[in-house]
Design a protein around this motif. Structure first.
Motif, PDB file in Angstrom:
ATOM      1  N   ALA A 167      43.365  48.217  62.633  1.00  0.00           N
ATOM      2  CA  ALA A 167      43.923  47.629  61.290  1.00  0.00           C
ATOM      3  C   ALA A 167      45.172  46.460  61.494  1.00  0.00           C
ATOM      4  N   MET A 168      45.207  46.211  62.972  1.00  0.00           N
ATOM      5  CA  MET A 168      46.436  45.432  63.166  1.00  0.00           C
ATOM      6  C   MET A 168      45.373  43.602  63.170  1.00  0.00           C
ATOM      7  N   PHE A 169      44.453  43.887  63.721  1.00  0.00           N
ATOM      8  CA  PHE A 169      43.867  42.630  64.336  1.00  0.00           C
ATOM      9  C   PHE A 169      42.397  41.967  62.820  1.00  0.00           C
ATOM     10  N   LEU A 170      42.052  43.020  62.123  1.00  0.00           N
ATOM     11  CA  LEU A 170      41.020  43.129  61.557  1.00  0.00           C
ATOM     12  C   LEU A 170      40.701  43.581  60.212  1.00  0.00           C
ATOM     13  N   GLY A 171      42.117  44.323  60.365  1.00  0.00           N
ATOM     14  CA  GLY A 171      42.258  44.808  58.443  1.00  0.00           C
ATOM     15  C   GLY A 171      42.086  46.228  58.066  1.00  0.00           C
ATOM     16  N   GLU A 172      40.724  46.848  59.328  1.00  0.00           N
ATOM     17  CA  GLU A 172      39.720  47.902  59.074  1.00  0.00           C
ATOM     18  C   GLU A 172      41.447  48.679  59.048  1.00  0.00           C
ATOM     19  N   LEU A 173      41.655  49.424  57.756  1.00  0.00           N
ATOM     20  CA  LEU A 173      42.568  50.606  57.831  1.00  0.00           C
ATOM     21  C   LEU A 173      42.240  51.791  57.789  1.00  0.00           C
ATOM     22  N   PRO A 174      42.280  52.940  58.681  1.00  0.00           N
ATOM     23  CA  PRO A 174      41.355  54.468  58.768  1.00  0.00           C
ATOM     24  C   PRO A 174      41.644  54.812  57.976  1.00  0.00           C
ATOM     25  N   THR A 175      40.404  55.972  57.876  1.00  0.00           N
ATOM     26  CA  THR A 175      41.106  57.313  56.090  1.00  0.00           C
ATOM     27  C   THR A 175      41.759  58.319  57.284  1.00  0.00           C
ATOM     28  N   LEU A 176      42.675  59.192  56.054  1.00  0.00           N
ATOM     29  CA  LEU A 176      43.309  60.175  57.361  1.00  0.00           C
ATOM     30  C   LEU A 176      42.092  60.916  57.527  1.00  0.00           C
ATOM     31  N   TRP A 177      40.644  61.252  57.422  1.00  0.00           N
ATOM     32  CA  TRP A 177      39.743  61.952  57.738  1.00  0.00           C
ATOM     33  C   TRP A 177      39.491  61.149  59.060  1.00  0.00           C
ATOM     34  N   VAL A 178      39.563  59.809  58.666  1.00  0.00           N
ATOM     35  CA  VAL A 178      38.669  59.110  60.119  1.00  0.00           C
ATOM     36  C   VAL A 178      40.468  59.557  61.479  1.00  0.00           C
ATOM     37  N   VAL A 179      40.922  59.633  60.977  1.00  0.00           N
ATOM     38  CA  VAL A 179      41.915  59.903  62.553  1.00  0.00           C
ATOM     39  C   VAL A 179      41.470  61.692  62.809  1.00  0.00           C
ATOM     40  N   ALA A 180      41.703  62.148  61.267  1.00  0.00           N
ATOM     41  CA  ALA A 180      41.546  63.611  62.083  1.00  0.00           C
ATOM     42  C   ALA A 180      40.565  64.138  62.948  1.00  0.00           C
ATOM     43  N   SER A 181      39.459  62.909  62.519  1.00  0.00           N
ATOM     44  CA  SER A 181      38.331  63.310  63.129  1.00  0.00           C
ATOM     45  C   SER A 181      38.303  62.805  65.138  1.00  0.00           C
ATOM     46  N   LEU A 182      39.201  62.001  65.482  1.00  0.00           N
ATOM     47  CA  LEU A 182      39.855  61.367  66.774  1.00  0.00           C
ATOM     48  C   LEU A 182      40.377  62.334  67.405  1.00  0.00           C
TER      49      LEU A 182
ATOM     50  N   ALA B 223      31.286  67.962  68.692  1.00  0.00           N
ATOM     51  CA  ALA B 223      31.792  68.014  67.332  1.00  0.00           C
ATOM     52  C   ALA B 223      32.635  67.308  67.153  1.00  0.00           C
ATOM     53  N   GLY B 224      33.544  66.247  67.741  1.00  0.00           N
ATOM     54  CA  GLY B 224      34.168  65.960  67.042  1.00  0.00           C
ATOM     55  C   GLY B 224      33.451  64.411  66.887  1.00  0.00           C
ATOM     56  N   VAL B 225      32.224  63.944  67.626  1.00  0.00           N
ATOM     57  CA  VAL B 225      31.437  62.560  67.726  1.00  0.00           C
ATOM     58  C   VAL B 225      30.864  63.551  65.438  1.00  0.00           C
ATOM     59  N   PHE B 226      30.823  64.338  66.247  1.00  0.00           N
ATOM     60  CA  PHE B 226      29.818  64.948  64.736  1.00  0.00           C
ATOM     61  C   PHE B 226      30.692  64.813  63.889  1.00  0.00           C
ATOM     62  N   LEU B 227      31.391  65.053  64.052  1.00  0.00           N
ATOM     63  CA  LEU B 227      32.753  64.683  62.484  1.00  0.00           C
ATOM     64  C   LEU B 227      33.039  63.260  62.127  1.00  0.00           C
ATOM     65  N   TYR B 228      32.964  63.208  63.062  1.00  0.00           N
ATOM     66  CA  TYR B 228      33.709  61.779  63.243  1.00  0.00           C
ATOM     67  C   TYR B 228      32.491  60.888  61.923  1.00  0.00           C
ATOM     68  N   SER B 229      31.745  60.297  62.611  1.00  0.00           N
ATOM     69  CA  SER B 229      29.898  60.060  61.979  1.00  0.00           C
ATOM     70  C   SER B 229      30.050  60.731  60.243  1.00  0.00           C
ATOM     71  N   ARG B 230      30.506  61.771  60.044  1.00  0.00           N
ATOM     72  CA  ARG B 230      30.530  62.652  58.815  1.00  0.00           C
ATOM     73  C   ARG B 230      31.429  61.565  58.211  1.00  0.00           C
ATOM     74  N   VAL B 231      32.368  61.195  58.539  1.00  0.00           N
ATOM     75  CA  VAL B 231      33.638  61.270  57.455  1.00  0.00           C
ATOM     76  C   VAL B 231      33.799  59.557  57.632  1.00  0.00           C
ATOM     77  N   LYS B 232      32.913  58.862  58.557  1.00  0.00           N
ATOM     78  CA  LYS B 232      33.262  57.935  58.303  1.00  0.00           C
ATOM     79  C   LYS B 232      32.190  57.426  57.184  1.00  0.00           C
ATOM     80  N   ARG B 233      31.343  58.343  56.695  1.00  0.00           N
ATOM     81  CA  ARG B 233      30.639  57.789  56.057  1.00  0.00           C
ATOM     82  C   ARG B 233      31.001  57.724  53.967  1.00  0.00           C
TER      83      ARG B 233
END
Length: 297
Positions: A87-102, A279-289
């Motif tokens: 977020a700081m260097f690339l400007g890629e702001l994650p969604t709340l779902w992405v943060v929650a999946s981590l 399960a968290g990895v699977f969840l992350y892969s889904r919310v990233k889409r």
């Protein structure tokens, strides 16, 4: 090697030295095209080499202090560092779902090794109480945390170089140059801080099996270089956050492998933690889409 040979800076320098030899062989025999690098590109790569050097040094320092499982439990927090730095260097702001999946990824890996981590913390504190070691309590924790910060800084900054069309270079070339620069940076520090200790005479005087230490050090260095190169190949194809999630899965494999290698009984908590992490990895892969909805004009 780190448990028998207590010089993490020297061990890390040896790993960079072996990598540098491999790169030199590849370029000398034209197994891969030797790059033409200008001063501006070297200046851009130097910060990457610095954080790369520190990241691997801190990891080895942590592995030398505490159990492998504990180090990898702490390093499972990498995705959080990756999200913040991206977020700081690339400007890629994650969604709340992405943060929650981590959360389940990090929590699952921590849970997978909670038994070993608790035992090692208690055992480490007991040793300190008996004053049989001068290492400060928590040194393994803080060096692992420092490696999280430096390694993810390297990934984010490397990704920035890879996508910058003006200074873009492929992952193999970038990692090769970083490896050589890391050796140049760390070798003088190793000699100054620890002296020249990796010699047959010193290893024999320390009561160590010279052949065993040397062979295992070289094997570790070869694996180290191969892993890092593959890691860079993946980084060029995915985002730093996805890259760090893959590292989390790696940590589960490392923990399970160490359990099998040392024949440690597997508790239900270990199995549960592994399941939650995957399960968290699977969840992350889904919310990233899930793409954020754009407001209609």
């Amino acid at each position: 090697v780190l448990k028998a040979f207590h010089y993490p800076i020297t061990v890390t320098a040896i790993q960079f030295a072996v990598g540098t030899i491999l790169v030199t062989i590849i370029w000398t025999f034209n197994l891969y095209k030797r790059p033409k690098i200008n001063g501006a590109q070297l200046a851009a790569i130097l910060p990457l080499a610095v954080v790369h050097t520190l990241g691997n040094l801190f990891t080895n320092m942590s592995l030398g202090k505490v159990a492998v499982s504990f180090t990898h439990t702490i390093k499972a927090m990498e995705p959080f560092f990756s999200v913040v730095l991206s977020a700081m260097f690339l400007g890629e702001l994650p969604t709340l779902w992405v943060v929650a999946s981590l959360v389940p990824i990090v929590g699952g890996v921590a849970l997978a090794s909670v038994t070993e981590a608790s035992f090692n913390w208690c055992d480490y504190a007991l040793v300190l109480d008996n004053k049989t070691t001068s290492d400060p309590l928590g040194a393994g924790f803080w060096t692992a945390m420092a490696s999280n910060l430096t390694n993810q800084s390297r990934n984010v900054l490397s990704k920035k170089v890879m996508v910058n069309k003006e200074e873009s270079m492929d992952n193999i070339t970038l990692f090769s140059i970083i490896t050589i620069m890391s050796l140049i940076l760390l070798a003088p520090v190793a000699i100054f801080m620890e002296g020249v200790k990796f010699t047959p005479a010193y290893l024999q005087s320390a009561g160590l099996n010279v052949k065993e230490v040397v062979v295992r050090s070289l094997l570790a260095a070869l694996c180290f270089h191969a892993y890092q190169q593959v890691s860079y190949m993946i980084l060029q194809r995915v985002s730093p956050v996805t890259h760090s999630v893959g590292n989390c899965v790696k940590r589960v494999v490392v923990i399970v492998s160490s359990v099998l290698f040392f024949k440690t009984p597997v508790s239900p908590i270990n199995s549960l933690g592994t399941g939650i992490a995957l399960a968290g990895v699977f969840l992350y892969s889904r919310v990233k889409r899930i793409k954020p909805k754009t407001k209609a004009a």
